[in-house]
Motif scaffolding. Structure first.
Motif, short mmCIF file in Angstrom:
data_model
loop_
_atom_site.label_atom_id
_atom_site.label_comp_id
_atom_site.label_asym_id
_atom_site.label_seq_id
_atom_site.Cartn_x
_atom_site.Cartn_y
_atom_site.Cartn_z
N LEU A 1 0.84 -1.19 0.00
CA LEU A 1 0.00 0.00 0.00
C LEU A 1 0.88 1.25 0.00
CD1 LEU A 1 -2.84 1.09 0.01
CD2 LEU A 1 -2.87 0.88 2.49
N ASP A 2 2.00 1.19 0.69
CA ASP A 2 2.94 2.31 0.72
C ASP A 2 3.45 2.61 -0.70
OD1 ASP A 2 4.68 4.26 2.02
OD2 ASP A 2 6.31 2.85 1.54
N LYS B 1 2.93 6.00 -3.09
CA LYS B 1 4.03 6.71 -3.77
C LYS B 1 3.70 6.89 -5.25
CE LYS B 1 7.70 5.38 -0.61
NZ LYS B 1 8.97 4.68 -0.43
N ILE B 2 3.11 5.86 -5.86
CA ILE B 2 2.72 5.95 -7.27
C ILE B 2 1.69 7.06 -7.45
CG2 ILE B 2 1.45 4.74 -9.11
CD1 ILE B 2 4.30 3.81 -8.95
#
Length: 106
Positions: free
Chosen positions: A43-44, A48-49
């Motif tokens: 999920l992190d 970032k995407i």
């Protein structure tokens, strides 16, 4: 098209090398390479995407185009790049001129 192919396509819109994106994300190149090659993403990483590619449609990115079930089949659209700053300013100027003309008519 698979998630990995879409992610690869998305990254190429902004970066020539994966190592450049890995540096931007402050992550190990091998970890990013694993994501590009099919390892489940965190999920992190998705956050970032989203931050790096705000123009990206996550529905497009995450949808598995190979699944053929009873969902409504939408016509797929090609990926659209974001307008650059000059294009945005030109669009705003056209809209402002139009607004000024409408106000002058009132």
């Amino acid at each position: 098209m698979s998630f990995e192919d879409k992610l690869r396509q998305l990254v190429k819109t902004k970066y020539n090398k994966l190592s450049d994106l890995a540096e931007k994300f402050d992550m190990n190149y091998s970890q990013l390479s694993q994501y590009i090659n099919g390892k489940k993403v965190s999920l992190d990483f998705l956050n970032k995407i989203i931050e790096e590619f705000p123009e990206a449609d996550l529905n497009w990115l995450l949808r598995d185009d190979n699944i053929n079930d009873n969902r409504v089949q939408e016509q797929s659209e090609s990926y659209k790049a974001v307008l650059n700053n000059e294009q945005i300013i030109n669009k705003i100027e056209v809209l402002l001129d139009d607004l000024k003309n409408q106000i002058a008519k009132e």
